[in-house]
Write a protein that holds these residues in place. Structure first.
Motif, PDB file in Angstrom:
ATOM      1  N   TYR A 204     -24.067   5.535 -20.523  1.00  0.00           N
ATOM      2  CA  TYR A 204     -23.553   6.895 -20.708  1.00  0.00           C
ATOM      3  C   TYR A 204     -24.539   7.928 -20.201  1.00  0.00           C
ATOM      4  O   TYR A 204     -24.164   9.055 -19.904  1.00  0.00           O
ATOM      5  CB  TYR A 204     -23.208   7.147 -22.179  1.00  0.00           C
ATOM      6  CG  TYR A 204     -24.381   7.158 -23.122  1.00  0.00           C
ATOM      7  CD1 TYR A 204     -25.097   8.332 -23.351  1.00  0.00           C
ATOM      8  CD2 TYR A 204     -24.776   6.005 -23.786  1.00  0.00           C
ATOM      9  CE1 TYR A 204     -26.172   8.334 -24.213  1.00  0.00           C
ATOM     10  CE2 TYR A 204     -25.849   6.009 -24.646  1.00  0.00           C
ATOM     11  CZ  TYR A 204     -26.543   7.175 -24.854  1.00  0.00           C
ATOM     12  OH  TYR A 204     -27.598   7.185 -25.697  1.00  0.00           O
TER      13      TYR A 204
ATOM     14  N   ARG B  71     -29.721   9.644 -34.399  1.00  0.00           N
ATOM     15  CA  ARG B  71     -28.937   8.636 -33.670  1.00  0.00           C
ATOM     16  C   ARG B  71     -27.523   9.112 -33.336  1.00  0.00           C
ATOM     17  O   ARG B  71     -26.941   8.686 -32.362  1.00  0.00           O
ATOM     18  CB  ARG B  71     -28.828   7.347 -34.496  1.00  0.00           C
ATOM     19  CG  ARG B  71     -30.021   6.491 -34.479  1.00  0.00           C
ATOM     20  CD  ARG B  71     -30.392   6.012 -33.074  1.00  0.00           C
ATOM     21  NE  ARG B  71     -29.474   5.039 -32.536  1.00  0.00           N
ATOM     22  CZ  ARG B  71     -28.893   5.137 -31.353  1.00  0.00           C
ATOM     23  NH1 ARG B  71     -29.123   6.187 -30.587  1.00  0.00           N
ATOM     24  NH2 ARG B  71     -28.089   4.204 -30.903  1.00  0.00           N
ATOM     25  N   HIS B  72     -26.952   9.941 -34.198  1.00  0.00           N
ATOM     26  CA  HIS B  72     -25.554  10.311 -33.978  1.00  0.00           C
ATOM     27  C   HIS B  72     -25.406  11.694 -33.379  1.00  0.00           C
ATOM     28  O   HIS B  72     -24.584  11.899 -32.505  1.00  0.00           O
ATOM     29  CB  HIS B  72     -24.774  10.244 -35.290  1.00  0.00           C
ATOM     30  CG  HIS B  72     -24.569   8.848 -35.766  1.00  0.00           C
ATOM     31  ND1 HIS B  72     -23.595   8.031 -35.262  1.00  0.00           N
ATOM     32  CD2 HIS B  72     -25.227   8.106 -36.668  1.00  0.00           C
ATOM     33  CE1 HIS B  72     -23.663   6.852 -35.844  1.00  0.00           C
ATOM     34  NE2 HIS B  72     -24.646   6.865 -36.713  1.00  0.00           N
TER      35      HIS B  72
ATOM     36  N   GLU C  49     -15.458  12.024 -37.349  1.00  0.00           N
ATOM     37  CA  GLU C  49     -15.314  10.882 -38.241  1.00  0.00           C
ATOM     38  C   GLU C  49     -16.458   9.893 -38.105  1.00  0.00           C
ATOM     39  O   GLU C  49     -16.790   9.193 -39.041  1.00  0.00           O
ATOM     40  CB  GLU C  49     -13.958  10.232 -38.009  1.00  0.00           C
ATOM     41  CG  GLU C  49     -12.856  11.169 -38.490  1.00  0.00           C
ATOM     42  CD  GLU C  49     -11.469  10.642 -38.265  1.00  0.00           C
ATOM     43  OE1 GLU C  49     -11.298   9.775 -37.415  1.00  0.00           O
ATOM     44  OE2 GLU C  49     -10.560  11.126 -38.962  1.00  0.00           O
ATOM     45  N   PHE C  50     -17.076   9.836 -36.931  1.00  0.00           N
ATOM     46  CA  PHE C  50     -18.159   8.850 -36.821  1.00  0.00           C
ATOM     47  C   PHE C  50     -19.365   9.261 -37.661  1.00  0.00           C
ATOM     48  O   PHE C  50     -20.094   8.404 -38.145  1.00  0.00           O
ATOM     49  CB  PHE C  50     -18.519   8.548 -35.366  1.00  0.00           C
ATOM     50  CG  PHE C  50     -19.125   9.657 -34.575  1.00  0.00           C
ATOM     51  CD1 PHE C  50     -20.476   9.898 -34.641  1.00  0.00           C
ATOM     52  CD2 PHE C  50     -18.346  10.435 -33.738  1.00  0.00           C
ATOM     53  CE1 PHE C  50     -21.045  10.898 -33.886  1.00  0.00           C
ATOM     54  CE2 PHE C  50     -18.908  11.436 -32.983  1.00  0.00           C
ATOM     55  CZ  PHE C  50     -20.256  11.675 -33.066  1.00  0.00           C
TER      56      PHE C  50
ATOM     57  N   SER D 158     -12.363   9.271 -32.407  1.00  0.00           N
ATOM     58  CA  SER D 158     -13.496  10.076 -32.847  1.00  0.00           C
ATOM     59  C   SER D 158     -14.288   9.386 -33.948  1.00  0.00           C
ATOM     60  O   SER D 158     -15.269   9.924 -34.420  1.00  0.00           O
ATOM     61  CB  SER D 158     -13.013  11.434 -33.345  1.00  0.00           C
ATOM     62  OG  SER D 158     -12.352  11.274 -34.572  1.00  0.00           O
ATOM     63  N   SER D 159     -13.877   8.193 -34.357  1.00  0.00           N
ATOM     64  CA  SER D 159     -14.587   7.598 -35.479  1.00  0.00           C
ATOM     65  C   SER D 159     -15.728   6.694 -35.038  1.00  0.00           C
ATOM     66  O   SER D 159     -16.367   6.058 -35.858  1.00  0.00           O
ATOM     67  CB  SER D 159     -13.627   6.837 -36.385  1.00  0.00           C
ATOM     68  OG  SER D 159     -12.955   5.868 -35.663  1.00  0.00           O
ATOM     69  N   MET D 160     -15.957   6.622 -33.730  1.00  0.00           N
ATOM     70  CA  MET D 160     -17.136   5.879 -33.272  1.00  0.00           C
ATOM     71  C   MET D 160     -17.973   6.768 -32.379  1.00  0.00           C
ATOM     72  O   MET D 160     -17.442   7.510 -31.563  1.00  0.00           O
ATOM     73  CB  MET D 160     -16.703   4.634 -32.506  1.00  0.00           C
ATOM     74  CG  MET D 160     -16.359   3.480 -33.418  1.00  0.00           C
ATOM     75  SD  MET D 160     -16.000   2.031 -32.470  1.00  0.00           S
ATOM     76  CE  MET D 160     -14.370   2.387 -31.915  1.00  0.00           C
ATOM     77  N   ASN D 161     -19.281   6.674 -32.539  1.00  0.00           N
ATOM     78  CA  ASN D 161     -20.192   7.468 -31.728  1.00  0.00           C
ATOM     79  C   ASN D 161     -20.095   7.005 -30.278  1.00  0.00           C
ATOM     80  O   ASN D 161     -20.399   5.862 -29.973  1.00  0.00           O
ATOM     81  CB  ASN D 161     -21.608   7.274 -32.257  1.00  0.00           C
ATOM     82  CG  ASN D 161     -22.614   8.172 -31.577  1.00  0.00           C
ATOM     83  OD1 ASN D 161     -22.337   8.736 -30.526  1.00  0.00           O
ATOM     84  ND2 ASN D 161     -23.771   8.309 -32.177  1.00  0.00           N
ATOM     85  N   PRO D 162     -19.662   7.895 -29.377  1.00  0.00           N
ATOM     86  CA  PRO D 162     -19.483   7.460 -27.988  1.00  0.00           C
ATOM     87  C   PRO D 162     -20.787   7.051 -27.322  1.00  0.00           C
ATOM     88  O   PRO D 162     -20.771   6.457 -26.265  1.00  0.00           O
ATOM     89  CB  PRO D 162     -18.898   8.706 -27.311  1.00  0.00           C
ATOM     90  CG  PRO D 162     -19.266   9.851 -28.184  1.00  0.00           C
ATOM     91  CD  PRO D 162     -19.325   9.299 -29.576  1.00  0.00           C
ATOM     92  N   ARG D 163     -21.909   7.376 -27.942  1.00  0.00           N
ATOM     93  CA  ARG D 163     -23.205   7.079 -27.335  1.00  0.00           C
ATOM     94  C   ARG D 163     -23.790   5.766 -27.823  1.00  0.00           C
ATOM     95  O   ARG D 163     -24.933   5.460 -27.542  1.00  0.00           O
ATOM     96  CB  ARG D 163     -24.199   8.192 -27.652  1.00  0.00           C
ATOM     97  CG  ARG D 163     -23.767   9.563 -27.271  1.00  0.00           C
ATOM     98  CD  ARG D 163     -23.745   9.685 -25.773  1.00  0.00           C
ATOM     99  NE  ARG D 163     -23.661  11.059 -25.354  1.00  0.00           N
ATOM    100  CZ  ARG D 163     -22.866  11.482 -24.376  1.00  0.00           C
ATOM    101  NH1 ARG D 163     -22.075  10.636 -23.766  1.00  0.00           N
ATOM    102  NH2 ARG D 163     -22.862  12.726 -24.024  1.00  0.00           N
ATOM    103  N   MET D 164     -23.053   5.018 -28.640  1.00  0.00           N
ATOM    104  CA  MET D 164     -23.613   3.772 -29.151  1.00  0.00           C
ATOM    105  C   MET D 164     -22.787   2.591 -28.672  1.00  0.00           C
ATOM    106  O   MET D 164     -21.584   2.689 -28.511  1.00  0.00           O
ATOM    107  CB  MET D 164     -23.635   3.796 -30.688  1.00  0.00           C
ATOM    108  CG  MET D 164     -24.799   4.588 -31.251  1.00  0.00           C
ATOM    109  SD  MET D 164     -24.553   5.032 -32.965  1.00  0.00           S
ATOM    110  CE  MET D 164     -25.199   3.623 -33.801  1.00  0.00           C
TER     111      MET D 164
ATOM    112  N   PRO E  65     -27.971  12.489 -29.562  1.00  0.00           N
ATOM    113  CA  PRO E  65     -27.478  12.034 -28.258  1.00  0.00           C
ATOM    114  C   PRO E  65     -26.193  12.759 -27.846  1.00  0.00           C
ATOM    115  O   PRO E  65     -25.929  12.888 -26.661  1.00  0.00           O
ATOM    116  CB  PRO E  65     -27.194  10.545 -28.474  1.00  0.00           C
ATOM    117  CG  PRO E  65     -27.971  10.161 -29.667  1.00  0.00           C
ATOM    118  CD  PRO E  65     -28.058  11.378 -30.529  1.00  0.00           C
ATOM    119  N   ASN E  66     -25.445  13.232 -28.809  1.00  0.00           N
ATOM    120  CA  ASN E  66     -24.192  13.886 -28.462  1.00  0.00           C
ATOM    121  C   ASN E  66     -24.341  15.375 -28.141  1.00  0.00           C
ATOM    122  O   ASN E  66     -23.367  16.015 -27.767  1.00  0.00           O
ATOM    123  CB  ASN E  66     -23.174  13.694 -29.589  1.00  0.00           C
ATOM    124  CG  ASN E  66     -22.580  12.312 -29.549  1.00  0.00           C
ATOM    125  OD1 ASN E  66     -21.895  11.952 -28.607  1.00  0.00           O
ATOM    126  ND2 ASN E  66     -22.874  11.504 -30.560  1.00  0.00           N
TER     127      ASN E  66
END
Lengths: 675, 479
Positions: B42, B384-385, B366-367, A453-459, B388-389
């Motif tokens: 994605y 950006r974070h 956490e991201f 969870s510590s990285m944005n899955p969309r990047m 998109p999510n």
């Protein structure tokens, strides 16, 4: 009645997925004797949980299917039973407890009702009789005041208590076999010690057998009678406990032991198992471990090893144990690819503290009512002092809920401290605001526990690593940033092509490497490592610890290492701070704290850790009860409610710091109070 | 002939209505998103799943047919008048027509006197007619256009209809074979395969995208269009309304109104929902309180009341400022646009609340914390974070809302606060049918036509939204 209670022969369970057939369990055979504890040891994804579900015939259909094998319980083949017959076996003869006590209980029924349901089902009791049995069971699993607890709901109980309730439900049917699937993984060490001791006691009283599924060598050492090691859907070694721990035979088992961090391995690199557990969706031709094995040769990749019987009834699946085959092994492979080579000794840096934390407090207000008036505070961190020198590692140790993660975030100003000071190279961070704080952010960074969870899955990885550089203006030039990303990927041991991929394409260990690369991108001086390895398997944990150590040596980084795993502390840290309920109770160098713990809490914490070497085992100091709520901490010394040495004064005021040596401090009245 | 065509088109005066501009902007946005999504795995992955779903793609073909009609109907212009002004300047008709009107020429022009039933050759009402011999009689007179070519309607009608529909169907089938042949040939060329191999794959449904289902649907529409085209010049397929206008023409013209309401409302709603939802969830504190109060208040006012008052106020404004609008179409269009805006303003709260909840969950991820540790600005973290999510939620909601909005238009027009009465819309048709159903003998075809057209669109939109939700909802993903 024969001595063998459960006999599993040639069990294979397959899963149909979009990616093909996953052979989660592939030709597994073992026997469990009456009354013994049989441990199934393995890393995540090796098929150990699926083995236990197969025994219960609870494999999620239709995706999963038991394709072959026999499971004999007291001579009766469970595979022949219809589903209705199987229901009489489940709970009555074989019971199960799961890893996650939080989700295994129904939140809208009282715990008494949930246990009574099983009692009614299996013992055909009703009303007062059932209630009496439930109260006895609650008493047996060590829940204080059973009458009161009978009517309580799961959310009113702590994690350890819930696991006890789960055990009570499992015991309600008086099973012959209890399957415990990672029963203590979600619990803190002191609670883990309680639950394991309870399981041991119950086993002695009832004579049931236990199939213990775990990844923790320490738990196996403390509990098991015999051990089976599972790897990639197969059992690769079976042995009695003593023999196994004295002399593991399979290269994988040996590597597992070598890759465990502990004090003794300080200054050395940990042995690592290269790569990660292979996907079970593929066909295996040779030995499943061959790709990661240092001792593998051509034969291992071509021919799957058979079982080799060893003395004392132990069996190992490895070509090395066949003298005729091993003799044909090319000599060049004899040396390990890289082993426990000496790491560079840690350079001693100047002792000027990089970070000084003084009397830091983080209180979260509890708001209630329409106007959101503050009715109280959660004292997450309540007056902590720390200092970290350049190039040093300070470990922050404690159970969950003691506020250690909050400190990390408060230092980084991700959570603003309520009081106290955080000085970084002389700058008072708590007073920095807006742009001034942003400019300093490159100096201190954080690595999180969960690499998923510590990285944005969309990047893409490229963007993820560049993000900090862009935000902080480290490299203004796009081309320079790109080359820096490649450099960083090299540094953490990932291929450069990784740049153009998304996080979900990587395994947990690789993701943690990416997270490390991301923090390194802004050239920090201090990294807060918040349980960076606790979500990883043992073999991968060693890789990450080695990497962290190597980076510290090369770049002179300082770490604030937050963890509950004391063996990691012993391996990596220079100084240790032990936290209890928002306060540091003991502070000192690793040697001082781990070898001569003075505070009763530290002593209990250390004694509760399951250790592999049974000869050096200290006597377990069993802590009663759970961690009190940080919103209403006990008066005086926070620990006095659970302390075996509590004195009247302990409940009246908080003990001041007592210096036990130049570097060793403890907050405890046992060692005098200097004020 | 070509020269005539060019001369005709160059003599037209293009008219860009507000909603036209927004519709084309929306098309541009969707196209830009498609280009953007091509580069993002994605984004592509869930769409691939949508493209692989048979029901979803059949629905998409249906929606595409409707969208094509709506787009044709969104290119507006005015025809020049024959007589020029004193200084030779050209005057234009006050009537604004569209490309669709040109395509539907006979449907638009062949106006009868009053009601006539589907495929009728005589009016639906008796009239006193003066007979050639000088006497007068009350009879059902022949229609001016419907079946006018038949000598003896009683004898020839059935055979004529059968012949024309069969020949139309044949023509449609021929078109379909030619077009799908060209399409498959193009596919074969791109894949570098022989034509037969590609054809076999398409027909047996072995392609990743269910082309065969889509081609069959397209074939159905082509055959239907062929039949309608060959019949429409000679009969009123869905009859005529009170003033003798072809009901089929009205129903087709209503497609644009429905699609404009369904899409532009979303366009109005999205900025509110996204901005407020993300801000409330991420920034918390007083911003969250303010936004929450805002949408709770807005939600507790009955939507219909708000819409009615806004539309009535606008109508008064339009009536008192006639000089602002050059044509009637511009006035009706302004009301349509305003209806979209007011519907958007009242309907952003649902999505906003969903987004606020999701953002609150995600801000603890956490991201997001890692980004704050890097000193990334709030605006960038949100764009950006977080954005998109939460995009999957937005998409699912938008597609689900579409059919609801189409139905809402019908209801609002029925109540009288919908689109301008002069504008073709299914709601207005149903509203008109209110009286027609009470008449004896009953006039049922307006209602039927509106119902059939609306039903097909809403069903297709619902099927498509199901496919989209299946593909985008993370809960339906199997890991």
């Amino acid at each position: 009645m024969s001595e063998i209670l459960l006999s599993v022969r040639g069990l294979s369970t397959h899963f149909l997925t979009q990616g093909g057939v996953v052979r989660a369990v592939d030709d597994v055979s073992f026997d469990i004797r009456r009354g013994e504890t049989f441990a199934l040891l393995g890393e995540s994804g090796c098929g150990k949980s699926m083995t236990s579900l197969s025994i219960m015939r609870l494999v999620p259909e239709p995706a999963g299917r038991i394709v072959a094998g026999e499971i004999h319980l007291d001579g009766q083949n469970l595979m022949d039973l219809p589903e209705a017959g199987m229901r009489r076996i489940r709970g009555n003869r074989i019971a199960m407890i799961f890893q996650e006590p939080m989700t295994s209980l129904n939140p809208v029924l009282t715990i008494g009702e949930q246990i009574a349901e099983t009692v009614r089902q299996h013992r055909r009791l009703d009303g007062a009789a059932a209630r009496g049995v439930v109260l006895d069971l609650l008493d047996a699993v060590g829940i204080p005041d059973p009458r009161q607890r009978y009517g309580e709901y799961p959310h009113q109980l702590s994690g350890g208590m819930k696991q006890r309730v789960m055990i009570a439900i499992a015991l309600a049917g008086e099973p012959d076999l209890l399957i415990a699937d990672e029963p203590t993984t979600a619990l803190d060490v002191t609670i883990q010690a309680q639950v394991l001791a309870l399981l041991g006691d119950l086993q002695k009283q009832t004579g049931m057998a236990v199939l213990l599924i775990t990844h923790d060598l320490g738990v196996v050492a403390g509990m098991a009678d015999s051990v089976a090691v599972m790897y990639a859907g197969q059992i690769i070694e079976r042995a009695g406990k003593e023999a196994f721990f004295r002399d593991p035979r399979h290269p994988y088992s040996r590597k597992l032991f070598d890759s465990l961090p502990d004090v003794g391995k300080r200054g050395h690199q940990l042995a690592v198992i290269h790569g990660a557990v292979p996907s079970l969706a593929r066909e295996f031709k040779g030995c499943r471990f061959a790709e990661r094995c240092d001792e593998a040769w051509d034969l291992c990749h071509e021919q799957a090893p058979r079982w080799y019987d060893q003395e004392g009834g132990r069996q190992v699946r490895c070509h090395l144990l066949d003298p005729t085959l091993a003799a044909r092994r090319p000599a060049s492979h004899a040396a390990p690819r890289d082993g426990t080579g000496q790491a560079q000794p840690c350079r001693e840096h100047g002792q000027a503290p990089l970070l000084e934390v003084e009397n830091i407090k983080v209180h979260f207000p509890i708001r209630k009512g329409l106007l959101k008036r503050t009715v109280g505070h959660v004292y997450a961190v309540d007056g902590v002092n720390l200092s970290i020198a350049r190039g040093r590692t300070v470990a922050l140790v404690g159970e969950s809920g003691c506020g250690k993660t909050t400190i990390g975030k408060a230092i980084l100003q991700l959570i603003r401290p309520s009081a106290g000071s955080v000085r970084f190279e002389g700058d008072e961070l708590t007073r920095l605001r807006g742009e001034a704080l942003r400019r300093r952010r490159s100096d201190f960074q954080i690595i999180f526990q969960d690499p998923f969870s510590s990285m944005n899955p969309r990047m893409m990885i490229d963007e993820i690593i560049q993000e900090g550089m862009v935000a902080l203006g480290i490299e203004k030039d796009a081309a320079a940033r790109r080359s820096r990303v490649e450099e960083l990927l090299d540094h953490v041991g990932l291929p450069r092509e990784a740049r153009h991929r998304y996080p979900h394409e990587f395994s947990g260990g690789q993701r943690q490497r990416i997270c490390i690369a991301r923090t390194l991108a802004v050239r920090p001086k201090l990294i807060v490592c918040d349980e960076p390895t606790s979500a990883l398997d043992i073999s991968v944990q060693a890789q990450i610890l080695n990497l962290l150590k190597q980076l510290q040596n090369e770049l002179g980084l300082s770490y604030l290492f937050i963890t509950h795993n004391l063996s990691v502390v012993g391996y990596l840290a220079d100084e240790v701070a032990v936290m209890y309920l928002g306060r540091v109770v003991e502070y000192g160098t690793v040697q001082e704290v781990l070898e001569q713990p003075r505070h009763p809490y530290t002593q209990a914490l250390l004694s509760a850790i399951p250790v592999i070497d049974q000869t050096t085992r200290r006597e377990v100091i069993r802590l009663e009860g759970d961690l009190p709520s940080p919103s209403s901490p006990p008066s005086g010394c926070h620990f006095h409610t659970r302390c075996p040495h509590a004195m009247p004064v302990c409940s009246q005021r908080y003990p001041q710091s007592t210096a036990l040596s130049d570097t060793h401090r403890a907050h405890c009245f046992l060692y005098g109070d200097e004020e | 002939m070509l020269r005539d065509g060019v001369a005709y088109f160059s003599s037209l005066k293009p008219v860009l209505l507000w909603t036209d501009a927004l519709v084309f902007m929306l098309v541009a946005v969707i196209a830009a998103f498609a280009v953007y999504a091509r580069g993002k795995e994605y984004l592509r992955a869930p769409w691939r799943k949508v493209f692989a779903s048979r029901g979803g793609m059949v629905a998409a073909v249906v929606i595409a047919v409707y969208a094509a009609v709506a787009l044709l109907d969104s290119v507006h212009f005015r025809e020049p008048l024959e007589n020029k002004g004193a200084e030779g300047e050209t005057f234009y008709t006050v009537e604004v027509i569209s490309l669709l009107d040109l395509a539907l020429g006979p449907l638009r022009d062949q106006v009868e006197k009053t009601y006539s039933a589907p495929f009728a050759t005589h009016l639906y009402a008796k009239e006193t007619v003066e007979l050639p011999d000088g006497s007068s009689a009350r009879i059902f007179p022949r229609l001016q256009y419907g079946g006018a070519h038949l000598e003896d309607p009683l004898r020839d009608k059935a055979g004529d209809i059968l012949y024309r529909s069969l020949s139309g169907a044949g023509a449609g089938l021929l078109w379909w074979v030619v077009l799908s042949g060209v399409f498959v040939w193009g596919m074969a060329r791109r894949a570098g395969e022989p034509f037969r191999a590609t054809l076999r794959k398409v027909l047996s449904g072995e392609t990743a995208i269910p082309w065969h289902a889509m081609l069959y649907t397209a074939g159905f529409f082509l055959v239907l269009t062929g039949m309608i085209a060959s019949l429409a010049g000679y009969y009123h397929i869905f009859g005529t309304d009170k003033v003798g206008q072809d009901v089929l023409y009205q129903a087709i013209k209503s497609v644009r109104t429905a699609l404009v309401i369904g899409t532009l409302t979303t366009l109005v709603m999205l900025p509110f929902a996204l901005l407020f939802g993300l801000m409330a969830g991420y920034l918390r504190g007083w911003v969250d309180d303010l936004i929450q109060y805002l949408y709770t208040t807005l939600n507790s006012i009955p939507g219909i009341l708000l819409i009615a008052s806004a539309i009535l106020m606008l109508q008064v404004y339009i009536d008192t400022h006639p000089d602002l609008f050059e044509t009637d179409a511009a006035r009706a269009d302004m009301r349509l646009l305003f209806l979209c805006i007011i519907l958007g303003v009242t309907s952003w709260t649902g999505l906003c609340r969903l987004l606020r909840g999701e953002t609150m969950k995600m801000r603890a991820a956490e991201f997001v914390q890692a980004a704050s540790a890097f000193g990334v600005r709030h605006s960038r973290i949100m764009s950006r974070h977080l954005l998109p999510n939460v995009m999957h939620i937005v998409l699912i909601t938008v597609v689900l809302d579409f059919s609801g909005l189409v139905l809402a238009e019908a209801v609002l027009s029925y109540v009288g606060v919908g689109v301008d009465p002069s504008m073709n819309s299914w709601g207005n048709m149903i509203n008109g049918a209110r009286l027609e159903m009470a008449r004896d003998p009953m006039v049922w075809w307006s209602l039927l036509a509106a119902f059939v057209f609306m039903f097909v669109l809403v069903l297709a939109a619902n099927l498509f939204s199901d496919a989209v939700r299946d593909a985008f909802d993370p809960r339906t993903h199997s890991k």
